[in-house]
Design a protein around this motif. Structure first.
Motif, short mmCIF file in Angstrom:
data_model
loop_
_atom_site.label_atom_id
_atom_site.label_comp_id
_atom_site.label_asym_id
_atom_site.label_seq_id
_atom_site.Cartn_x
_atom_site.Cartn_y
_atom_site.Cartn_z
N GLU A 182 0.82 -1.23 0.00
CA GLU A 182 0.00 0.00 0.00
C GLU A 182 0.85 1.27 0.00
O GLU A 182 0.37 2.34 -0.38
N GLN A 183 2.13 1.15 0.41
CA GLN A 183 2.99 2.33 0.39
C GLN A 183 3.35 2.76 -1.04
O GLN A 183 3.73 3.89 -1.28
N PHE A 184 3.24 1.80 -1.96
CA PHE A 184 3.63 2.11 -3.34
C PHE A 184 2.39 2.28 -4.20
O PHE A 184 2.26 1.75 -5.30
N ASP A 185 1.50 3.07 -3.67
CA ASP A 185 0.20 3.30 -4.26
C ASP A 185 0.27 4.35 -5.37
O ASP A 185 1.22 5.13 -5.43
N ILE A 186 -0.76 4.36 -6.19
CA ILE A 186 -0.80 5.32 -7.32
C ILE A 186 -0.73 6.77 -6.83
O ILE A 186 -0.16 7.64 -7.50
N LEU A 187 -1.28 7.02 -5.62
CA LEU A 187 -1.26 8.39 -5.10
C LEU A 187 0.18 8.90 -4.95
O LEU A 187 0.47 10.07 -5.18
N TYR A 188 1.10 7.98 -4.57
CA TYR A 188 2.51 8.37 -4.45
C TYR A 188 3.06 8.77 -5.82
O TYR A 188 3.76 9.77 -5.97
N SER A 189 2.69 7.98 -6.85
CA SER A 189 3.12 8.32 -8.22
C SER A 189 2.67 9.71 -8.60
O SER A 189 3.41 10.48 -9.21
N VAL A 190 1.42 10.02 -8.25
CA VAL A 190 0.87 11.33 -8.60
C VAL A 190 1.64 12.43 -7.87
O VAL A 190 2.01 13.45 -8.47
N PHE A 191 1.93 12.19 -6.58
CA PHE A 191 2.67 13.20 -5.81
C PHE A 191 4.05 13.44 -6.41
O PHE A 191 4.50 14.58 -6.52
N ILE A 192 4.73 12.36 -6.80
CA ILE A 192 6.07 12.52 -7.39
C ILE A 192 5.98 13.36 -8.66
O ILE A 192 6.81 14.25 -8.88
N ALA A 193 4.96 13.10 -9.47
CA ALA A 193 4.79 13.90 -10.69
C ALA A 193 4.53 15.36 -10.32
O ALA A 193 5.00 16.27 -11.00
N LEU A 194 3.79 15.56 -9.22
CA LEU A 194 3.48 16.93 -8.79
C LEU A 194 4.74 17.70 -8.39
O LEU A 194 4.85 18.90 -8.65
N TYR A 195 5.70 17.01 -7.76
CA TYR A 195 6.95 17.68 -7.39
C TYR A 195 7.52 18.39 -8.61
O TYR A 195 7.97 19.53 -8.54
N VAL A 196 7.52 17.65 -9.73
CA VAL A 196 8.15 18.16 -10.94
C VAL A 196 7.29 19.24 -11.58
O VAL A 196 7.78 20.29 -12.00
N VAL A 197 5.98 18.99 -11.64
CA VAL A 197 5.09 19.98 -12.24
C VAL A 197 5.13 21.28 -11.45
O VAL A 197 5.17 22.37 -12.01
N LEU A 198 5.15 21.14 -10.13
CA LEU A 198 5.18 22.32 -9.26
C LEU A 198 6.50 23.07 -9.39
O LEU A 198 6.54 24.29 -9.53
N GLY A 199 7.59 22.33 -9.34
CA GLY A 199 8.90 22.97 -9.29
C GLY A 199 9.35 23.51 -10.63
O GLY A 199 10.07 24.50 -10.70
N GLY A 200 8.96 22.84 -11.71
CA GLY A 200 9.42 23.26 -13.03
C GLY A 200 10.14 22.13 -13.72
O GLY A 200 10.84 21.35 -13.09
N VAL A 201 9.95 22.04 -15.04
CA VAL A 201 10.45 20.88 -15.76
C VAL A 201 11.65 21.22 -16.63
O VAL A 201 12.20 20.35 -17.29
N ASN A 202 12.06 22.48 -16.64
CA ASN A 202 13.07 22.87 -17.62
C ASN A 202 14.49 22.77 -17.10
O ASN A 202 15.44 22.96 -17.84
N ASN A 203 14.66 22.54 -15.82
CA ASN A 203 16.02 22.41 -15.31
C ASN A 203 16.01 21.53 -14.07
O ASN A 203 14.96 21.18 -13.52
#
Lengths: 252, 291
Positions: free
Chosen positions: B199-220
């Motif tokens: 349960e720790q490796f749930d889809i919600l974690y995947s979404v959060f990881i993607a959010l780190y990048v979307v939030l922070g910026g993808v160009n560098n």
């Protein structure tokens, strides 16, 4: 001039649903020649270039480049065989710099992307080669600018420089003079003459007849996906079918 | 107060999340937004966990085997998955996370739904060293022609292909490299929390990881770091300064969702959206033929 064939098309056809955009075209592009391809809009000229470069796959017929049957090859295989092109609607990597646009086309990197990861010296060499090409097209002082910011004429020239960076044997230019004024077109003629010795052959789609007259050794005229006339430039341009299909419209 | 924020737990989780953010960044570099990272994280954690907990391996070689397993898994999944694009690809990678979770739940050897314990050895020093080494490697990558080729492939893959670039290779390589990095992060994570469960490796974690990048910026490189640090540390900061105390934890997903929508409106490319030239024409060089 040697008579060797760089690219050969045999009965090549491309159908989109019921429309045969290219309908049984046979054509040889011999070494040492600039072949002009003319015809009204929708004649199938760009589709023909898309077929030779692998953007489309032929529904029928066979395409041979440098003695390889490339009819079903993928884009990058045909690219590596030495076929490069430009696009009617300029397609640069707009967010890369002018220099990077040319560098990424260097076969040293495209053929072995992982080698580009490690080595620093090919990087320097690639940069110097790219700068030489940019200088040839008068773009050296714009090297660090982003390609999306280039003026129209510069963008057209950069596309040719990028194509040459692949060290092609055959260069296909799709309406290189589109949107250019007379002075720019003259400069383009000079540019193409300058790079001609680097290539085995050039195929040139163009509506600007001054460019065709200045550069083409031989002209192929198309209409409705077929070749309607072929031969020496002057002969084809005055051919009654061509005048009727194409030039007639413009002069009426 | 600040000292509390630099607790071992916060350092390890933030470091692991930075590595995960970079794994999405690596994959995104070749044009794939992947929601499969929790799956590869789980594979990395379980493979290395089996080696340490059941076979007594030391952590570092076990983590490297977990990483290699994910690299292989990334290649295996990448070839068929990367035939599709855009939304479909996001769905396929989401599916990978769901499938891996269910698969682990059904493997009795690793405890199934109940999970597996006895994973030890991750220290904050190891996590920090990993962040520095991998960050350095990504920085070096950003200066190579390979990075430019990946950028070109992302921007117009057909044009890039016609220049002789093997797009399938580039895309699979990016996907597999991202998978491997997620696997390594998963191994570090698992060996810190001692006990891992599907349960720790749930889809919600995947979404959060993607959010780190979307939030922070993808160009560098630094955008994903910023996103990972902010999203990981924000709840801790808020708790530490007692703004909303207990209510915040339950409300945090709501707040993130709101903040994200706001951010995408204000800065669609992320907070740190600059891109710097790394290969320049060179100063004072006189190009051939320019005189």
């Amino acid at each position: 001039m040697t008579g060797r064939i760089v690219a050969g098309l045999e009965g090549v056809a491309k159908a989109f649903g019921g429309l045969r955009a290219v309908d049984g075209v046979s054509l040889d592009i011999p070494a040492g020649e600039v072949v002009g391809i003319i015809g009204p809009n929708g004649a199938g000229k760009t589709v023909l270039i898309n077929l030779i470069t692998g953007f489309y796959h032929a529904s029928d017929g066979q395409i041979t480049i440098a003695d390889h049957n490339v009819t079903q090859w993928t884009l990058h295989q045909i690219g590596r065989l030495g076929v490069a092109r430009t696009f009617q609607n300029i397609r640069l990597f707009r967010r890369l710099s002018v220099l990077e646009n040319v560098m990424v086309a260097n076969p040293a990197f495209t053929a072995h992307p992982l080698r580009g990861l490690l080595a620093l010296s090919p990087r320097r060499q690639g940069r110097d080669e790219a700068m030489d090409l940019l200088a040839l097209f008068g773009l050296a002082d714009r090297a660090d600018q982003s390609a999306g910011e280039l003026a129209y004429g510069d963008a057209r020239r950069l596309e040719i420089a990028r194509a040459l960076a692949t060290r092609p044997r055959l260069l296909l230019l799709d309406e290189p003079a589109a949107g250019m004024n007379d002075r720019e077109t003259e400069a383009l003629v000079d540019d193409i003459r300058k790079v001609k010795p680097r290539l085995e052959a050039i195929a040139l789609i163009e509506h600007d007849m001054s460019l065709i007259r200045a550069l083409a050794d031989r002209v192929v005229a198309m209409n409705y996906g077929r070749i309607i006339a072929e031969g020496a430039t002057g002969t084809v341009l005055s051919h009654p079918k061509v005048v009727e299909a194409y030039l007639g419209q413009e002069e009426s | 107060m600040i000292a509390n924020l630099l607790s071992t737990e916060n350092i390890v989780f933030t470091g692991v999340n930075i590595l995960l953010a970079w794994s999405v960044y690596l994959t995104l570099m070749t044009g794939t937004l992947s929601f499969a990272m929790a799956a590869f994280m789980g594979i990395g954690a379980y493979v290395s966990g089996i080696l340490t907990a059941k076979f007594g391996w030391p952590l570092v070689p076990a983590a490297l085997v977990g990483t290699l397993a994910c690299l292989a898994g990334g290649i295996l999944v990448g070839f068929p998955a990367l035939r599709v694009r855009g939304l479909y690809l996001m769905l396929v990678t989401t599916g990978v996370t769901l499938v891996v979770k269910v698969a682990i739940e059904n493997i009795e050897y690793v405890g199934g739904v109940g999970g597996m314990g006895g994973l030890r050895g991750t220290t904050p020093e190891l996590v920090l060293a990993s962040v520095v080494v991998i960050g350095g490697a990504l920085w070096l990558l950003s200066r190579t022609p390979l990075q430019r080729i990946m950028d070109a492939a992302r921007e117009d893959e057909n044009v890039a292909a016609s220049l002789g670039i093997n797009i399938v290779f580039i895309r699979v390589a990016g996907f597999a490299a991202g998978a491997a990095l997620a696997g390594y992060a998963g191994a570090l994570y698992g060996h810190y929390i001692i006990f891992i469960a599907p349960e720790q490796f749930d889809i919600l974690y995947s979404v959060f990881i993607a959010l780190y990048v979307v939030l922070g910026g993808v160009n560098n490189l630094w955008g994903p770091v910023l996103g990972a640090v902010v999203i990981t540390m924000l709840p801790e900061v808020v708790r530490e300064f007692g703004v909303m105390s207990s209510g915040f934890r339950s409300a945090r997903q709501l707040i993130f969702a709101g903040a994200l929508v706001l951010l995408l409106l204000v800065r669609p490319a992320g907070i740190l959206a600059f891109r710097r030239l790394s290969i320049r024409a060179g100063r004072g060089r006189v190009p051939v033929g320019s005189t």
